[in-house]
Design a protein around this motif. Structure first.
Motif, PDB file in Angstrom:
ATOM      1  N   VAL A  58       0.661  -1.247  -0.011  1.00  0.00           N
ATOM      2  CA  VAL A  58       0.022   0.063  -0.089  1.00  0.00           C
ATOM      3  C   VAL A  58       0.841   1.134   0.099  1.00  0.00           C
ATOM      4  N   SER A  59       0.484   2.260  -0.763  1.00  0.00           N
ATOM      5  CA  SER A  59       1.143   3.594  -0.705  1.00  0.00           C
ATOM      6  C   SER A  59      -0.112   4.407  -0.184  1.00  0.00           C
ATOM      7  N   PHE A  60       0.419   5.380   0.693  1.00  0.00           N
ATOM      8  CA  PHE A  60      -0.654   6.398   0.948  1.00  0.00           C
ATOM      9  C   PHE A  60       0.084   7.699   1.100  1.00  0.00           C
ATOM     10  N   GLY A  61      -0.424   8.920   0.698  1.00  0.00           N
ATOM     11  CA  GLY A  61       0.061  10.313   1.083  1.00  0.00           C
ATOM     12  C   GLY A  61      -1.021  11.388   0.994  1.00  0.00           C
ATOM     13  N   PRO A  62      -0.942  12.420   0.920  1.00  0.00           N
ATOM     14  CA  PRO A  62      -1.754  13.584   1.024  1.00  0.00           C
ATOM     15  C   PRO A  62      -2.918  13.494   0.011  1.00  0.00           C
ATOM     16  N   LYS A  63      -2.698  12.758  -1.271  1.00  0.00           N
ATOM     17  CA  LYS A  63      -3.855  12.759  -2.270  1.00  0.00           C
ATOM     18  C   LYS A  63      -4.683  11.652  -2.061  1.00  0.00           C
ATOM     19  N   GLY A  64      -4.213  10.331  -1.610  1.00  0.00           N
ATOM     20  CA  GLY A  64      -4.951   9.141  -1.190  1.00  0.00           C
ATOM     21  C   GLY A  64      -4.341   8.150  -0.918  1.00  0.00           C
ATOM     22  N   LEU A  65      -4.813   6.908  -1.466  1.00  0.00           N
ATOM     23  CA  LEU A  65      -4.136   5.641  -1.201  1.00  0.00           C
ATOM     24  C   LEU A  65      -4.347   4.453  -2.276  1.00  0.00           C
ATOM     25  N   GLY A  69      -2.726  -5.629  -4.838  1.00  0.00           N
ATOM     26  CA  GLY A  69      -3.139  -6.918  -4.084  1.00  0.00           C
ATOM     27  C   GLY A  69      -2.448  -7.861  -4.921  1.00  0.00           C
ATOM     28  N   LEU A  70      -2.779  -9.225  -4.785  1.00  0.00           N
ATOM     29  CA  LEU A  70      -2.507 -10.288  -5.672  1.00  0.00           C
ATOM     30  C   LEU A  70      -2.842 -10.202  -7.230  1.00  0.00           C
ATOM     31  N   LEU A  71      -4.307  -9.935  -7.179  1.00  0.00           N
ATOM     32  CA  LEU A  71      -4.917  -9.916  -8.756  1.00  0.00           C
ATOM     33  C   LEU A  71      -5.181  -8.783  -9.331  1.00  0.00           C
ATOM     34  N   ARG A  72      -5.217  -7.651  -8.356  1.00  0.00           N
ATOM     35  CA  ARG A  72      -5.548  -6.344  -9.001  1.00  0.00           C
ATOM     36  C   ARG A  72      -5.332  -5.012  -7.878  1.00  0.00           C
ATOM     37  N   ALA A  73      -5.133  -4.127  -8.626  1.00  0.00           N
ATOM     38  CA  ALA A  73      -4.797  -2.795  -7.898  1.00  0.00           C
ATOM     39  C   ALA A  73      -5.973  -1.801  -7.679  1.00  0.00           C
ATOM     40  N   ARG A  74      -6.295  -1.130  -6.489  1.00  0.00           N
ATOM     41  CA  ARG A  74      -7.227  -0.124  -6.175  1.00  0.00           C
ATOM     42  C   ARG A  74      -6.617   1.294  -5.810  1.00  0.00           C
ATOM     43  N   SER A  75      -7.207   2.436  -6.256  1.00  0.00           N
ATOM     44  CA  SER A  75      -6.762   3.532  -5.794  1.00  0.00           C
ATOM     45  C   SER A  75      -8.271   4.214  -5.136  1.00  0.00           C
ATOM     46  N   TYR A  76      -7.659   5.243  -4.027  1.00  0.00           N
ATOM     47  CA  TYR A  76      -9.017   6.001  -3.608  1.00  0.00           C
ATOM     48  C   TYR A  76      -8.014   7.050  -3.437  1.00  0.00           C
ATOM     49  N   ASP A 109     -13.882  -2.097   2.027  1.00  0.00           N
ATOM     50  CA  ASP A 109     -12.758  -2.751   1.053  1.00  0.00           C
ATOM     51  C   ASP A 109     -11.716  -3.277   2.070  1.00  0.00           C
ATOM     52  N   GLN A 110     -11.686  -4.492   2.039  1.00  0.00           N
ATOM     53  CA  GLN A 110     -10.472  -4.996   2.900  1.00  0.00           C
ATOM     54  C   GLN A 110      -9.185  -5.273   2.119  1.00  0.00           C
ATOM     55  N   LEU A 111      -8.139  -4.940   2.765  1.00  0.00           N
ATOM     56  CA  LEU A 111      -6.732  -5.119   2.076  1.00  0.00           C
ATOM     57  C   LEU A 111      -6.045  -6.490   2.518  1.00  0.00           C
ATOM     58  N   PRO A 112      -6.587  -7.480   1.986  1.00  0.00           N
ATOM     59  CA  PRO A 112      -5.861  -8.900   2.259  1.00  0.00           C
ATOM     60  C   PRO A 112      -4.469  -9.019   2.299  1.00  0.00           C
ATOM     61  N   MET A 113      -3.769  -8.327   1.280  1.00  0.00           N
ATOM     62  CA  MET A 113      -2.331  -8.733   1.045  1.00  0.00           C
ATOM     63  C   MET A 113      -1.407  -8.125   2.376  1.00  0.00           C
ATOM     64  N   LEU A 114      -2.208  -7.321   3.050  1.00  0.00           N
ATOM     65  CA  LEU A 114      -1.516  -6.672   4.141  1.00  0.00           C
ATOM     66  C   LEU A 114      -1.981  -7.380   5.536  1.00  0.00           C
ATOM     67  N   ALA A 115      -2.463  -8.602   5.434  1.00  0.00           N
ATOM     68  CA  ALA A 115      -2.788  -9.154   6.716  1.00  0.00           C
ATOM     69  C   ALA A 115      -2.005  -9.821   7.529  1.00  0.00           C
ATOM     70  N   GLY A 116      -2.250  -9.892   8.868  1.00  0.00           N
ATOM     71  CA  GLY A 116      -1.220 -10.233   9.894  1.00  0.00           C
ATOM     72  C   GLY A 116      -2.092 -11.562  10.535  1.00  0.00           C
ATOM     73  N   TYR A 117      -1.447 -12.665  10.881  1.00  0.00           N
ATOM     74  CA  TYR A 117      -2.171 -13.695  11.295  1.00  0.00           C
ATOM     75  C   TYR A 117      -1.916 -13.907  12.788  1.00  0.00           C
TER      76      TYR A 117
END
Length: 144
Positions: A58-65, A69-76, A109-117
């Motif tokens: 994940v990348s996040f800054g003043p503009k957004g996030l 992930g494994l199969l696709r990327a999303r921006s908000y 919207d969950q971010l599963p690639m960043l999960a901790g177990y």
């Protein structure tokens, strides 16, 4: 712009390298059409994992996030995100804590690639710190 990589990115990259080595070694000794099947079955995942794995995170800054992930990327943009929270997915053996974006429309919207177990009811500290950092940047962007 802050970037956080998935701790699994290195593991996926190494798996991709192993698959590539298997595909190359199989191709080196291939002498029949039937030998193409294992080359394709290991070569395609190798290509996918070695190219995509360094981008996981994940990348996040003043503009957004932006999440990759494994199969696709999303921006908000921050205006689309109401809050960031830590979600827990129960499992049969281990539970999974992961960052979740609560969007303005009420969807999540969950971010599963960043999960901790973990195995208990405690929240994964790495995920908790990541959620706090993202939420702090989101709140600062809304104030500005």
């Amino acid at each position: 712009m802050q970037k956080r990589r998935s701790p699994w990115a290195v593991a996926y990259f190494l798996i991709g390298i192993v698959c590539a080595l298997v595909a190359v070694s199989t191709a080196a000794f291939a002498n029949r059409v039937d030998d193409l099947i294992p080359i394709v079955l290991t070569g395609v995942p190798a290509l996918f994992l070695t190219v995509r794995a360094p981008m996981y995170g994940v990348s996040f800054g003043p503009k957004g996030l932006k999440y990759s992930g494994l199969l696709r990327a999303r921006s908000y943009e921050w205006s689309e995100i109401e809050r960031v929270e830590c979600a827990t997915l129960p499992g049969t053996l281990l539970s999974s804590d992961l960052p979740a974006l609560v969007l303005v429309g009420g969807k999540s919207d969950q971010l599963p690639m960043l999960a901790g177990y973990g195995s208990g009811s405690t929240v994964n500290r790495r995920v908790e710190a990541l959620v706090a950092d993202i939420e702090k940047v989101r709140a600062a962007a809304h104030e500005a």
